[in-house]
Every structure is written in C-alpha cells, then in structure tokens.
Design a protein around this motif. Sequence first.
Motif: not given
Length: 234
Positions: A40-47, A98-103, A105-108, A128-129
């Motif tokens: 969540x911290x890395x999602x919220x940081x874009x705002x 790391x796992x959420x970032x990899x997953x 990025x692949x989803x995009x 964007x997120x």
Amino acid sequence: MFNLWFGVIFMLVHFSLFLLSYRLFGKVGVYAWIGMATVLANIQVVKTVELDLGLTAIVITLGNTIYGTIYLASDLLNEKYGEKAAKKAVWFGFFTLIASTIIMQMALLFKPAEGVEFSLEAHNALSAIFGLLPRISLGSLCAYFISQFLDVRLYSMLKRAFPKPGQLWIRNNGSTVISQLVDTLIFTTIAFAGVYEGEVWLSIFLSTYIIKFIVSLVSTPFLYAARSFTFRDE
C-alpha cells in the motif's frame, strides 16, 4: 486545511487498525500487516497532496503514514519477541514488495481487450499506479532493505542500553528517527537526485523526513498499547 486535519484522522486510523490486527491475530497479524503495508505504501506514494500550514503550504506524497507503521511493527516484534522475529519480518516485507512488483509488471504486459472501453481504462489506471519508473522502484527497494535492518539493529542496541519498560519511547523513537533519516536519504537520492535541482531535491527530502518524524512520535502511544497485549498461545 481539509487535507491537514483529514491527514491527522488518516494517521490515527492507520495506527488503530494496526492495533486491531495485532489484537485479533497476534504475531501473525503483525506479519500480515507488514506485507500489506509495503504494498500500500508504494501505491499511495504516486499521489501527492498539499498541506496548508497557515503561513505556508507543503506538497508531500502519501504513503508516509502506512510506511511508518512498518517501523512500528518491527519495533513491536523486537520488543516482545526478539531481534530474530523482527529480522524475519523485514525479510517478509522485502519479499512481499519484490513479489508484488514482479507480478504487477507482468500483468501490465498483457494487452487489454479490444473494443472494451472499461478494460482499456482499467489498464491505463493500473499503468499509472504500478508502472513506476525504474529509479523509483529501485530507490524504494534499497531504502526499505537498508533502513529496516538498520532499525532492527538500532532497536536491539537501545534495548540493551535502556531496558526499563518506561524507556520504551527512547528505544522506539531513537531507532526509528535515525533509520527513517537513512531511508529518506537513500530513496530521494536514488529516485530524484539529478532529476530535480538541488533546492527542489532538498525540499522533497526535508518535507518527507519531517512527516516521517511526526508519524514516529505519534506511533509511540500505540506501541505502548500493543506491548500490553497478552496472548495465551504465545
């Protein structure tokens, strides 16, 4: 002024929900919270939001409060279960990040369904997120890894130097204030050094650290409350 006062409520809700997670699920709840908070911290940081302080206003990124609860969580584990448990939590959070970032990025990389407007809108929103610049992703990973292990180490040292129950605030704030300074320095340097002029970079660094410092102070009563919880199976 809305953002400022709502930010106070926002911060208290974070810490209250952390306490509830620990109260309901014990040590497992703390590990689960760390996994959730790193994402969540890395999602919220874009705002970014503007805080009106009366004479001036500052622009900050969200995510500092939820990120601050990670330090609260590791300090709690160190306080009640020892340094080994706290280090395990750091590794758990690092793996989750790391796992959420990899997953994601692949989803995009999947092409959205053609002719389906909602699918394209959802893809653009996710991009964007989660489509973070490599420097920001690298800065976040490096800052988390180094600062969290530093926090655990510092807390253990302060725990030996100030072992009395009433000195918990020294252990908590002493370790967190230093480790978050390192965290902010690493992240802002990797993510923004050379991108912005020196004065702008310094403004980002100072405003980010000041917010984290305030969050650290506010977290102290919640750590005292969490320490008082007892569980039959622990």
